[in-house]
Design a protein around this motif. Structure first.
Motif, short mmCIF file in Angstrom:
data_model
loop_
_atom_site.label_atom_id
_atom_site.label_comp_id
_atom_site.label_asym_id
_atom_site.label_seq_id
_atom_site.Cartn_x
_atom_site.Cartn_y
_atom_site.Cartn_z
N PHE A 91 0.87 -1.18 0.00
CA PHE A 91 0.00 0.00 0.00
C PHE A 91 0.90 1.22 0.00
N LYS A 92 0.83 2.03 -1.06
CA LYS A 92 1.70 3.21 -1.20
C LYS A 92 0.86 4.43 -1.51
N THR A 93 1.38 5.60 -1.11
CA THR A 93 0.71 6.86 -1.37
C THR A 93 1.30 7.51 -2.61
N LYS A 94 0.40 8.00 -3.49
CA LYS A 94 0.83 8.70 -4.71
C LYS A 94 1.61 9.95 -4.35
N PRO A 95 2.45 10.37 -5.26
CA PRO A 95 2.75 9.82 -6.57
C PRO A 95 3.83 8.73 -6.49
N LEU A 96 3.85 7.90 -7.51
CA LEU A 96 4.91 6.90 -7.64
C LEU A 96 6.21 7.63 -7.93
N THR A 97 7.25 7.25 -7.22
CA THR A 97 8.57 7.83 -7.45
C THR A 97 9.53 6.73 -7.89
N LYS A 98 10.65 7.16 -8.43
CA LYS A 98 11.69 6.21 -8.84
C LYS A 98 12.15 5.37 -7.65
N GLU A 99 12.33 6.02 -6.51
CA GLU A 99 12.79 5.32 -5.30
C GLU A 99 11.75 4.32 -4.82
N MET A 100 10.49 4.73 -4.84
CA MET A 100 9.41 3.83 -4.43
C MET A 100 9.34 2.62 -5.35
N LEU A 101 9.45 2.85 -6.64
CA LEU A 101 9.43 1.77 -7.63
C LEU A 101 10.58 0.80 -7.40
N GLU A 102 11.78 1.33 -7.18
CA GLU A 102 12.93 0.48 -6.89
C GLU A 102 12.68 -0.42 -5.69
N LYS A 103 12.17 0.18 -4.60
CA LYS A 103 11.92 -0.58 -3.37
C LYS A 103 10.88 -1.66 -3.59
N ILE A 104 9.83 -1.36 -4.35
CA ILE A 104 8.77 -2.34 -4.62
C ILE A 104 9.34 -3.51 -5.40
N ILE A 105 10.12 -3.22 -6.43
CA ILE A 105 10.68 -4.30 -7.26
C ILE A 105 11.65 -5.15 -6.44
N ILE A 106 12.49 -4.51 -5.67
CA ILE A 106 13.43 -5.26 -4.84
C ILE A 106 12.68 -6.13 -3.82
N LYS A 107 11.68 -5.55 -3.17
CA LYS A 107 10.93 -6.27 -2.14
C LYS A 107 10.13 -7.44 -2.70
N HIS A 108 9.45 -7.23 -3.80
CA HIS A 108 8.52 -8.24 -4.29
C HIS A 108 9.05 -9.12 -5.41
N PHE A 109 10.16 -8.72 -6.01
CA PHE A 109 10.71 -9.50 -7.11
C PHE A 109 12.15 -9.91 -6.87
N LYS A 110 12.70 -9.55 -5.72
CA LYS A 110 14.06 -9.95 -5.32
C LYS A 110 15.09 -9.67 -6.40
N GLN A 111 14.99 -8.48 -6.97
CA GLN A 111 15.95 -8.08 -8.00
C GLN A 111 16.12 -6.57 -7.97
N THR A 112 17.10 -6.11 -8.65
CA THR A 112 17.32 -4.67 -8.74
C THR A 112 17.02 -4.21 -10.16
N ILE A 113 16.68 -2.94 -10.27
CA ILE A 113 16.47 -2.39 -11.60
C ILE A 113 17.76 -1.71 -12.05
N PRO A 114 17.90 -1.47 -13.32
CA PRO A 114 19.17 -0.94 -13.85
C PRO A 114 19.62 0.35 -13.19
#
Length: 145
Positions: free
Chosen positions: A116-139
Motif C-alpha cells: 500500500f503506497k501513497t501517490k505519486p509513484l517515485t523512482k525510489e518507491m518503484l525500486e523498493k517495490i521491485i526489490i521487495k517483491h521480485f528480489k531483484q534490482t532495476i538498472p
C-alpha cells in the motif's frame, strides 16, 4: 545485467496520474511494457483476455482505490474470482492518494494486495517495490522524470 519486469499495469481513472506514473516506470527502465487502464472494469477485462498470453500479462499492478463505478476494493474482489494462475502471476500494489489508516488496514486484512503506497509513484518507491517483491534490482541508469 540487471533484469527488469516484463509488464506493469496502471489502474487509475486519472489520465494525468497514469501518464506521470508511466513516465516514471519508462524512465526508470523498470518494465518492457506499461499498460495504463482508466477503469477497474477495463483492467479486469484486459486480464481475462490475456489469460494465455504470458508476454503481456502484468508482473506488477498499481491499483488506485477511489475510482468511479468499480473502485479498487471492487476490483480486488473480482480479481479473486479470476483463474488462480492469473492471480499468481501479478503483485498488486495499492497506489492511492488516501492516507486513511483504515484503508491500509483493509488492504492488509484482504491479503490480496501486496503493498500500500501513497501517490505519486517515485523512482525510489518503484525500486523498493521491485526489490521487495521480485528480489531483484532495476538498472543503474535511472533518470528522474
Amino acid at each position: 545485467m540487471n533484469k527488469k519486469l516484463n509488464c506493469i499495469m496502471l489502474v487509475d481513472d486519472n489520465p494525468d496520474d497514469n501518464f506521470y506514473h508511466e513516465r516514471v516506470i519508462t524512465r526508470s527502465n523498470a518494465a518492457d511494457i506499461v499498460i495504463p487502464k482508466e477503469s477497474a472494469s477495463d483492467a479486469l477485462e484486459y486480464l481475462r483476455s490475456q489469460k494465455n498470453n504470458h508476454n503481456t500479462h502484468p508482473d506488477l499492478i498499481f491499483l488506485d482505490i477511489n475510482m468511479p463505478g468499480m473502485n479498487g476494493w471492487d476490483f480486488l474482489m473480482e480479481y479473486t474470482k479470476l483463474d488462480k494462475k492469473l492471480q499468481s502471476r501479478a503483485v498488486i500494489v495499492m497506489l492511492t492518494t488516501s492516507e486513511n489508516p483504515d484503508d491500509k488496514m483493509k488492504a492488509r486484512a484482504l491479503n490480496i494486495a501486496a503493498d500500500f503506497k501513497t501517490k505519486p509513484l517515485t523512482k525510489e518507491m518503484l525500486e523498493k517495490i521491485i526489490i521487495k517483491h521480485f528480489k531483484q534490482t532495476i538498472p543503474d541508469q535511472i533518470i528522474l522524470p
